[in-house]
Design a protein around this motif. Sequence first.
Motif, PDB file in Angstrom:
ATOM      1  N   GLU A 132       0.818  -1.211   0.000  1.00  0.00           N
ATOM      2  CA  GLU A 132       0.000   0.000   0.000  1.00  0.00           C
ATOM      3  C   GLU A 132       0.856   1.269   0.000  1.00  0.00           C
ATOM      4  O   GLU A 132       0.522   2.241  -0.663  1.00  0.00           O
ATOM      5  CB  GLU A 132      -0.954   0.009   1.204  1.00  0.00           C
ATOM      6  N   ALA A 133       1.951   1.251   0.736  1.00  0.00           N
ATOM      7  CA  ALA A 133       2.833   2.427   0.776  1.00  0.00           C
ATOM      8  C   ALA A 133       3.424   2.684  -0.614  1.00  0.00           C
ATOM      9  O   ALA A 133       3.486   3.826  -1.080  1.00  0.00           O
ATOM     10  CB  ALA A 133       3.951   2.227   1.804  1.00  0.00           C
ATOM     11  N   GLY A 134       3.826   1.619  -1.287  1.00  0.00           N
ATOM     12  CA  GLY A 134       4.363   1.752  -2.644  1.00  0.00           C
ATOM     13  C   GLY A 134       3.316   2.278  -3.605  1.00  0.00           C
ATOM     14  O   GLY A 134       3.619   3.091  -4.486  1.00  0.00           O
ATOM     15  N   ALA A 135       2.068   1.846  -3.444  1.00  0.00           N
ATOM     16  CA  ALA A 135       0.980   2.320  -4.295  1.00  0.00           C
ATOM     17  C   ALA A 135       0.747   3.815  -4.089  1.00  0.00           C
ATOM     18  O   ALA A 135       0.510   4.559  -5.048  1.00  0.00           O
ATOM     19  CB  ALA A 135      -0.299   1.535  -4.011  1.00  0.00           C
ATOM     20  N   MET A 136       0.829   4.270  -2.835  1.00  0.00           N
ATOM     21  CA  MET A 136       0.651   5.707  -2.551  1.00  0.00           C
ATOM     22  C   MET A 136       1.759   6.542  -3.179  1.00  0.00           C
ATOM     23  O   MET A 136       1.499   7.591  -3.759  1.00  0.00           O
ATOM     24  CB  MET A 136       0.617   5.948  -1.045  1.00  0.00           C
ATOM     25  N   VAL A 137       2.993   6.072  -3.062  1.00  0.00           N
ATOM     26  CA  VAL A 137       4.125   6.792  -3.649  1.00  0.00           C
ATOM     27  C   VAL A 137       3.967   6.858  -5.172  1.00  0.00           C
ATOM     28  O   VAL A 137       4.161   7.915  -5.775  1.00  0.00           O
ATOM     29  CB  VAL A 137       5.472   6.129  -3.251  1.00  0.00           C
ATOM     30  N   ALA A 138       3.595   5.742  -5.789  1.00  0.00           N
ATOM     31  CA  ALA A 138       3.403   5.713  -7.240  1.00  0.00           C
ATOM     32  C   ALA A 138       2.331   6.716  -7.660  1.00  0.00           C
ATOM     33  O   ALA A 138       2.487   7.435  -8.649  1.00  0.00           O
ATOM     34  CB  ALA A 138       3.027   4.306  -7.691  1.00  0.00           C
ATOM     35  N   LYS A 139       1.255   6.789  -6.890  1.00  0.00           N
ATOM     36  CA  LYS A 139       0.169   7.725  -7.217  1.00  0.00           C
ATOM     37  C   LYS A 139       0.655   9.168  -7.113  1.00  0.00           C
ATOM     38  O   LYS A 139       0.372   9.994  -7.986  1.00  0.00           O
ATOM     39  CB  LYS A 139      -1.019   7.484  -6.298  1.00  0.00           C
ATOM     40  N   LEU A 140       1.403   9.476  -6.078  1.00  0.00           N
ATOM     41  CA  LEU A 140       1.932  10.828  -5.901  1.00  0.00           C
ATOM     42  C   LEU A 140       2.886  11.221  -7.027  1.00  0.00           C
ATOM     43  O   LEU A 140       2.952  12.386  -7.409  1.00  0.00           O
ATOM     44  CB  LEU A 140       2.656  10.944  -4.551  1.00  0.00           C
ATOM     45  N   LEU A 141       3.602  10.242  -7.574  1.00  0.00           N
ATOM     46  CA  LEU A 141       4.553  10.507  -8.649  1.00  0.00           C
ATOM     47  C   LEU A 141       3.920  10.409 -10.041  1.00  0.00           C
ATOM     48  O   LEU A 141       4.603  10.547 -11.046  1.00  0.00           O
ATOM     49  CB  LEU A 141       5.736   9.536  -8.556  1.00  0.00           C
ATOM     50  N   GLY A 142       2.610  10.176 -10.089  1.00  0.00           N
ATOM     51  CA  GLY A 142       1.926  10.077 -11.366  1.00  0.00           C
ATOM     52  C   GLY A 142       2.183   8.773 -12.088  1.00  0.00           C
ATOM     53  O   GLY A 142       1.999   8.671 -13.293  1.00  0.00           O
ATOM     54  N   GLU A 143       2.638   7.769 -11.363  1.00  0.00           N
ATOM     55  CA  GLU A 143       2.952   6.473 -11.965  1.00  0.00           C
ATOM     56  C   GLU A 143       1.899   5.423 -11.632  1.00  0.00           C
ATOM     57  O   GLU A 143       2.120   4.238 -11.837  1.00  0.00           O
ATOM     58  CB  GLU A 143       4.325   5.989 -11.472  1.00  0.00           C
ATOM     59  N   GLU A 144       0.783   5.847 -11.120  1.00  0.00           N
ATOM     60  CA  GLU A 144      -0.277   4.919 -10.757  1.00  0.00           C
ATOM     61  C   GLU A 144      -0.921   4.382 -12.032  1.00  0.00           C
ATOM     62  O   GLU A 144      -1.252   5.153 -12.937  1.00  0.00           O
ATOM     63  CB  GLU A 144      -1.300   5.666  -9.885  1.00  0.00           C
ATOM     64  N   PRO A 145      -1.079   3.057 -12.161  1.00  0.00           N
ATOM     65  CA  PRO A 145      -1.570   2.468 -13.406  1.00  0.00           C
ATOM     66  C   PRO A 145      -2.897   3.020 -13.916  1.00  0.00           C
ATOM     67  O   PRO A 145      -3.056   3.193 -15.122  1.00  0.00           O
ATOM     68  CB  PRO A 145      -1.690   0.979 -13.075  1.00  0.00           C
ATOM     69  N   ASN A 146      -3.856   3.305 -13.061  1.00  0.00           N
ATOM     70  CA  ASN A 146      -5.137   3.829 -13.542  1.00  0.00           C
ATOM     71  C   ASN A 146      -4.954   5.164 -14.259  1.00  0.00           C
ATOM     72  O   ASN A 146      -5.579   5.419 -15.293  1.00  0.00           O
ATOM     73  CB  ASN A 146      -6.138   3.993 -12.396  1.00  0.00           C
ATOM     74  N   ILE A 147      -4.086   5.999 -13.739  1.00  0.00           N
ATOM     75  CA  ILE A 147      -3.806   7.292 -14.370  1.00  0.00           C
ATOM     76  C   ILE A 147      -3.119   7.071 -15.718  1.00  0.00           C
ATOM     77  O   ILE A 147      -3.472   7.684 -16.721  1.00  0.00           O
ATOM     78  CB  ILE A 147      -2.943   8.175 -13.451  1.00  0.00           C
ATOM     79  N   GLN A 148      -2.139   6.178 -15.732  1.00  0.00           N
ATOM     80  CA  GLN A 148      -1.418   5.893 -16.974  1.00  0.00           C
ATOM     81  C   GLN A 148      -2.345   5.304 -18.033  1.00  0.00           C
ATOM     82  O   GLN A 148      -2.255   5.667 -19.210  1.00  0.00           O
ATOM     83  CB  GLN A 148      -0.254   4.938 -16.699  1.00  0.00           C
ATOM     84  N   ILE A 149      -3.247   4.406 -17.636  1.00  0.00           N
ATOM     85  CA  ILE A 149      -4.178   3.801 -18.587  1.00  0.00           C
ATOM     86  C   ILE A 149      -5.093   4.862 -19.184  1.00  0.00           C
ATOM     87  O   ILE A 149      -5.319   4.892 -20.392  1.00  0.00           O
ATOM     88  CB  ILE A 149      -4.988   2.671 -17.914  1.00  0.00           C
ATOM     89  N   GLU A 150      -5.615   5.750 -18.340  1.00  0.00           N
ATOM     90  CA  GLU A 150      -6.484   6.817 -18.847  1.00  0.00           C
ATOM     91  C   GLU A 150      -5.748   7.686 -19.867  1.00  0.00           C
ATOM     92  O   GLU A 150      -6.297   8.015 -20.929  1.00  0.00           O
ATOM     93  CB  GLU A 150      -6.991   7.683 -17.699  1.00  0.00           C
ATOM     94  N   GLU A 151      -4.512   8.057 -19.557  1.00  0.00           N
ATOM     95  CA  GLU A 151      -3.724   8.878 -20.488  1.00  0.00           C
ATOM     96  C   GLU A 151      -3.427   8.120 -21.784  1.00  0.00           C
ATOM     97  O   GLU A 151      -3.530   8.672 -22.874  1.00  0.00           O
ATOM     98  CB  GLU A 151      -2.426   9.322 -19.819  1.00  0.00           C
ATOM     99  N   ASP A 152      -3.070   6.834 -21.657  1.00  0.00           N
ATOM    100  CA  ASP A 152      -2.776   6.026 -22.842  1.00  0.00           C
ATOM    101  C   ASP A 152      -4.008   5.866 -23.725  1.00  0.00           C
ATOM    102  O   ASP A 152      -3.918   5.952 -24.958  1.00  0.00           O
ATOM    103  CB  ASP A 152      -2.237   4.652 -22.440  1.00  0.00           C
ATOM    104  N   LEU A 153      -5.177   5.639 -23.117  1.00  0.00           N
ATOM    105  CA  LEU A 153      -6.402   5.498 -23.901  1.00  0.00           C
ATOM    106  C   LEU A 153      -6.781   6.806 -24.590  1.00  0.00           C
ATOM    107  O   LEU A 153      -7.250   6.807 -25.731  1.00  0.00           O
ATOM    108  CB  LEU A 153      -7.553   5.004 -23.020  1.00  0.00           C
ATOM    109  N   ARG A 154      -6.542   7.922 -23.922  1.00  0.00           N
ATOM    110  CA  ARG A 154      -6.818   9.227 -24.533  1.00  0.00           C
ATOM    111  C   ARG A 154      -5.928   9.441 -25.768  1.00  0.00           C
ATOM    112  O   ARG A 154      -6.388   9.852 -26.823  1.00  0.00           O
ATOM    113  CB  ARG A 154      -6.598  10.338 -23.500  1.00  0.00           C
ATOM    114  N   ARG A 155      -4.629   9.105 -25.643  1.00  0.00           N
ATOM    115  CA  ARG A 155      -3.713   9.224 -26.780  1.00  0.00           C
ATOM    116  C   ARG A 155      -4.087   8.254 -27.899  1.00  0.00           C
ATOM    117  O   ARG A 155      -4.046   8.604 -29.079  1.00  0.00           O
ATOM    118  CB  ARG A 155      -2.268   8.981 -26.331  1.00  0.00           C
ATOM    119  N   PHE A 156      -4.467   7.041 -27.546  1.00  0.00           N
ATOM    120  CA  PHE A 156      -4.878   6.050 -28.528  1.00  0.00           C
ATOM    121  C   PHE A 156      -6.087   6.548 -29.314  1.00  0.00           C
ATOM    122  O   PHE A 156      -6.125   6.459 -30.541  1.00  0.00           O
ATOM    123  CB  PHE A 156      -5.206   4.727 -27.814  1.00  0.00           C
ATOM    124  N   LYS A 157      -7.040   7.135 -28.623  1.00  0.00           N
ATOM    125  CA  LYS A 157      -8.239   7.682 -29.274  1.00  0.00           C
ATOM    126  C   LYS A 157      -7.856   8.792 -30.260  1.00  0.00           C
ATOM    127  O   LYS A 157      -8.352   8.833 -31.381  1.00  0.00           O
ATOM    128  CB  LYS A 157      -9.206   8.225 -28.232  1.00  0.00           C
TER     129      LYS A 157
END
Length: 74
Positions: A45-70
């Motif tokens: 959980e601590a690693g997940a929080m750090v990833a989210k703070l650094l913008g490396e959280e997978p849900n954020i990355q997926i949303e950005e990737d899908l937007r670019r794909f579109k």
Amino acid sequence: GHHISWRSTEDSTVPNSGAVGFRGVGDGRSTEVNVSLQYRPPGGEAGAMVAKLLGEEPNIQIEEDLRRFKQVME
């Protein structure tokens, strides 16, 4: 096919699995893309929080990737 799925190998540093599904909608000129992802972040959980703070959280990355794909597909 209309479906792609994967899972990491047993020795992966970030165990993960997921799937991408494609489904035609509307007048046949549009496609709905659904993404499902499961993973265990390093550090739990601590690693997940750090990833989210650094913008490396997978849900954020997926949303950005899908937007670019579109944008590319349009």
